[in-house]
Design an enzyme around this catalytic site. Structure first.
Site, mmCIF file in Angstrom:
data_model
loop_
_atom_site.group_PDB
_atom_site.id
_atom_site.type_symbol
_atom_site.label_atom_id
_atom_site.label_comp_id
_atom_site.label_asym_id
_atom_site.label_seq_id
_atom_site.Cartn_x
_atom_site.Cartn_y
_atom_site.Cartn_z
ATOM 1 N N ASP A 527 23.349 111.239 10.111
ATOM 2 C CA ASP A 527 22.361 110.153 10.007
ATOM 3 C C ASP A 527 21.426 110.086 11.210
ATOM 4 O OD1 ASP A 527 23.539 109.468 7.670
ATOM 5 O OD2 ASP A 527 24.698 107.791 8.491
HETATM 6 P P1 NAP Z 1 27.467 110.530 10.335
HETATM 7 O O1 NAP Z 1 26.103 110.263 9.849
HETATM 8 O O2 NAP Z 1 28.546 109.632 9.890
HETATM 9 O O3 NAP Z 1 27.796 112.026 9.908
HETATM 10 C C1 NAP Z 1 28.934 112.680 10.350
HETATM 11 C C2 NAP Z 1 28.932 114.061 9.734
HETATM 12 O O4 NAP Z 1 30.019 114.757 10.289
HETATM 13 C C3 NAP Z 1 29.100 114.059 8.245
HETATM 14 O O5 NAP Z 1 27.909 114.450 7.631
HETATM 15 C C4 NAP Z 1 30.230 115.048 7.980
HETATM 16 O O6 NAP Z 1 29.788 116.024 7.037
HETATM 17 C C5 NAP Z 1 30.442 115.697 9.331
HETATM 18 N N1 NAP Z 1 31.853 115.970 9.575
HETATM 19 C C6 NAP Z 1 32.901 115.162 9.346
HETATM 20 N N2 NAP Z 1 34.033 115.781 9.677
HETATM 21 C C7 NAP Z 1 33.688 117.009 10.116
HETATM 22 C C8 NAP Z 1 34.429 118.113 10.601
HETATM 23 N N3 NAP Z 1 35.768 118.096 10.699
HETATM 24 N N4 NAP Z 1 33.749 119.226 10.980
HETATM 25 C C9 NAP Z 1 32.412 119.270 10.874
HETATM 26 N N5 NAP Z 1 31.658 118.252 10.428
HETATM 27 C C10 NAP Z 1 32.300 117.137 10.049
HETATM 28 O O7 NAP Z 1 27.569 110.601 11.934
HETATM 29 P P2 NAP Z 1 26.456 110.378 13.054
HETATM 30 O O8 NAP Z 1 25.293 111.266 12.832
HETATM 31 O O9 NAP Z 1 27.209 110.466 14.343
HETATM 32 O O10 NAP Z 1 25.965 108.922 12.811
HETATM 33 C C11 NAP Z 1 26.796 107.788 13.059
HETATM 34 C C12 NAP Z 1 26.618 106.792 11.960
HETATM 35 O O11 NAP Z 1 27.478 105.671 12.231
HETATM 36 C C13 NAP Z 1 25.200 106.292 11.883
HETATM 37 O O12 NAP Z 1 24.832 106.087 10.569
HETATM 38 C C14 NAP Z 1 25.296 104.976 12.635
HETATM 39 O O13 NAP Z 1 24.317 104.039 12.229
HETATM 40 C C15 NAP Z 1 26.680 104.510 12.271
HETATM 41 N N6 NAP Z 1 27.152 103.564 13.287
HETATM 42 C C16 NAP Z 1 27.518 103.989 14.511
HETATM 43 C C17 NAP Z 1 27.838 103.072 15.483
HETATM 44 C C18 NAP Z 1 28.225 103.458 16.870
HETATM 45 O O14 NAP Z 1 28.371 102.570 17.704
HETATM 46 N N7 NAP Z 1 28.407 104.732 17.156
HETATM 47 C C19 NAP Z 1 27.784 101.711 15.192
HETATM 48 C C20 NAP Z 1 27.455 101.330 13.899
HETATM 49 C C21 NAP Z 1 27.135 102.271 12.964
HETATM 50 P P3 NAP Z 1 30.855 116.819 6.143
HETATM 51 O O15 NAP Z 1 31.709 115.805 5.485
HETATM 52 O O16 NAP Z 1 30.019 117.605 5.196
HETATM 53 O O17 NAP Z 1 31.614 117.694 7.087
#
Ligand code: NAP
Length: 599
Positions: A527
């Site tokens: 994301d």
């Molecule tokens: P993300 O959008 O949740 O994407 C994580 C990706 O990791 C997934 O597409 C998944 O694809 C891949 N993945 C999962 N396990 C894996 C593995 N073992 N090996 C390789 N790839 C793997 O993560 P992000 O880009 O870090 O974004 C964080 C999200 O959390 C955002 O939408 C954000 O708004 C939200 N959020 C974060 C916080 C915070 O404080 N950090 C707070 C509120 C909301 P596959 O399943 O295809 O592998």
């Protein structure tokens, strides 16, 4: 004349303002340690719990006090230990070559526990000696010890949080705060109402074992769920002390006490179940997707109104025990219902908000017991949680209301599949091919995300980066403020893998470098790299600031499939002709990439 209540309110407000100024100066790099640090400091509910467990208020109060002492000790010991573990990992490049003199925190903690046990043994001896030690039983001595130990502790807590404004002083600051906690606890052991130390000692022992194990053993990848679990324990302690106080007085309370007492029971109760749910969702014990049903928001708001109505009634007519216990029971149910419609990846915002509620419950406990140190730390904790949740919401371009009531992340699987089909094909790449590409470049930006945490691939990422650097390639890390499942999550994981923090760039710092980067290597981030956030007004992500990976000359993405990230939104980056997907678990892929590059 100024009443105790007025003084309490002044203290609450001033501590809140001070907390706001100190906490807004904590850099994003240290947001995860900040959360666990405030969590540990919020364990100050221990001082109220100690009195309830040790005083002669009757068996019900003693049992509730004992559980509260156990929960609070778990938070204090676990919170300070894990914060210290995290902070000891943050190093600059030059510090990594110099062998650091490690402060033996574990040993210091054991020494402090022995010191605390010594004080208890001494007090017990004084109690047994009875008349021979009247000087010790003198009320002035108790009151003075308490007063000065609390003033000293409050100053150390604020200094501790101030230390978090720089990684250089963060560890020392937290050690000062831990010492402040010890002072507050030792001071409370002199409380004139404590008549027995039996339950206190047992609570200390159980809490130290559980907290110590959590603080020393829990992997860095599980920090978000540990934090949620700790919030739930702290809130339970506040709620139980509230129930014990109501039970002890059988509702014979004035409105000035009944209001914070009711608030403590309600907020403590809902924070307990809400945080437990959050921990279970993050640990994947419960489904991470939002669970919704028709009329959910109306039902929740009605329940909240019923709780608020009961509280108002109790303030006017406190002697209604059935209503009090019903209200607290409803608060437990409300906490549960509040969290089920929220998606797992929104949990960090929820955790921070619940952290803030937990702080308010602590402060309310301070008003009930007229304990000023609890009012100060409750206010600091409440402010910290609130500031962090606002920062997260801003980084996601969403409002707190949308997080709480929006059921974001509920994906329409069919629509998502249709959208994926409509976009065309993606290019995949093997580790060997990726290594050939990496061998011929001058600059690489690594973009870690939640998938890196899931795969526990931080060490693989760091090793690969070190190998690339050895070959003269310029490597930078791009850290999105909400990458992962906690603010600052990626910073802690990379610090664990010995990545110096001066190699980590914030989103604002790194975005101008993407056009110059030969390769953007995306490890489990989704994301936070989605260009739809910039280009597609219809996307739920529209408006969220992102890492502009699409501006790099080539992009390699490590993930297992084409599944979307938490938002459920398909990532158009993968259909970009310069983007290549290295499918597989990130850790495996990195190992293969490393081996291929080395050979
Ligand atoms: P993300 O959008 O949740 O994407 C994580 C990706 O990791 C997934 O597409 C998944 O694809 C891949 N993945 C999962 N396990 C894996 C593995 N073992 N090996 C390789 N790839 C793997 O993560 P992000 O880009 O870090 O974004 C964080 C999200 O959390 C955002 O939408 C954000 O708004 C939200 N959020 C974060 C916080 C915070 O404080 N950090 C707070 C509120 C909301 P596959 O399943 O295809 O592998």
């Amino acid at each position: 004349m100024t009443t105790e209540l007025e003084i309490g309110l002044y203290i609450f407000m001033l501590a809140g303002f001070l907390g706001y100024h100190v906490i807004t100066r904590v850099p994003p790099l240290l947001h995860t340690p900040l959360m666990s640090a405030t969590n540990a400091i919020a364990g100050i509910s221990l001082v109220g719990s100690l009195v309830v467990a040790g005083a002669d208020y009757g068996p019900v109060s003693t049992i509730l006090g004992f559980i509260a002492v156990t929960c609070s000790t778990t938070n204090v010991v676990g919170g300070f230990l894990i914060t210290d573990r995290m902070l000891s990992m943050f190093k600059k490049s030059e510090e990594q070559t110099v062998r650091q003199k490690r402060f033996p925190f574990g040993r210091a903690l054991v020494a402090l526990i022995i010191l605390g046990a010594g004080v208890i043994a001494f007090l017990y001896w004084v109690q047994k000696r009875g008349e021979g030690a009247e000087w010790m039983a003198h009320p002035t001595l108790h009151a003075e010890t308490l007063k000065y130990s609390y003033i000293f502790s409050a100053a150390l807590f604020i200094l501790g949080l101030k230390g978090l404004s720089s990684p250089k002083y963060a560890r020392k600051g937290m050690q000062a705060a831990a010492f402040g906690m010890l002072m507050a606890v030792v001071g409370t052991l002199f409380h004139p109402e404590i008549v027995t130390y039996k339950w206190i000692v047992l609570g200390f022992i159980f809490g130290s074992i559980v907290g110590g194990t959590m603080g020393l053993k829990i992997p860095m990848t599980a920090v978000p769920q540990r934090t949620a679990l700790s919030h739930s324990l702290g809130a339970l302690a506040a709620c139980l002390v509230g129930i014990s106080e109501y039970f002890r007085h059988q509702g014979e309370l004035g409105a000035v006490v009944m209001l914070p007492l009711g608030f403590e029971g309600v907020v403590g109760g809902l924070t307990f179940t809400g945080s437990l749910m959050a921990a279970a969702k993050l640990q994947e014990l419960l489904p991470g997707h939002p669970i919704t049903y028709k009329g959910q928001n109306v039902f929740n708001l009605t329940l909240l109104a019923a709780i608020a109505g009961s509280l108002i009634y109790l303030v006017v007519a406190p002697a209604a025990p059935a209503l009090f216990y019903l209200m607290v029971g409803l608060a437990f149910v409300f906490g549960f219902l509040l969290v089920i419609p929220i998606g797992a990846a929104d949990m960090p915002v929820v955790i921070a908000l619940l952290n803030s509620y937990g702080g308010l419950a602590d402060a309310a406990m301070g008003f009930v017991l007229m304990n000023k140190i609890q009012i100060i730390t409750g206010s600091l904790d409440g402010t910290s949680g609130f500031v962090l949740s606002l920062l997260m919401c801003r980084a996601m371009n969403r409002s707190a209301l949308n997080v709480l009531f929006g059921a974001f992340g509920k994906v329409d699987a069919e629509e998502s599949a249709r959208a994926t089909e409509a976009r065309g094909t993606v290019r995949s790449i093997s580790p060997e091919e990726a290594s050939v590409l990496l061998d011929s470049v001058r600059s690489v930006i690594i973009v870690p995300g939640y998938g890196m945490a899931v795969a526990q691939a931080q060490h693989g990422v760091a090793e690969l980066a070190r190998l690339l650097m050895k070959q003269g390639i310029n490597v930078k890390y791009a850290i999105h403020p909400v990458a992962g499942r906690m603010p600052g999550h990626m910073n802690v994981l990379l610090a664990e893998a010995n990545v110096p923090y001066d190699h980590l760039y914030t989103m604002e710092q790194i975005n101008p470098y993407f056009p110059e980067a030969d390769i953007a290597l995306v490890v489990g981030a989704n994301d936070v790299t989605n260009p739809a956030a910039k280009n597609n007004k219809n996307s739920p992500l529209y408006g969220m600031p992102i890492l502009e990976v699409d501006r790099a000359r080539s992009i390699i993405v490590l993930k297992r499939s084409l599944r979307p990230g938490f938002s459920g939104v398909d990532n158009e980056l993968y259909y970009d002709p310069k983007c290549m997907l290295l499918f597989g678990d990130a850790k495996d892929s990195l190992n293969k990439l490393f081996a291929a590059l080395k050979s």
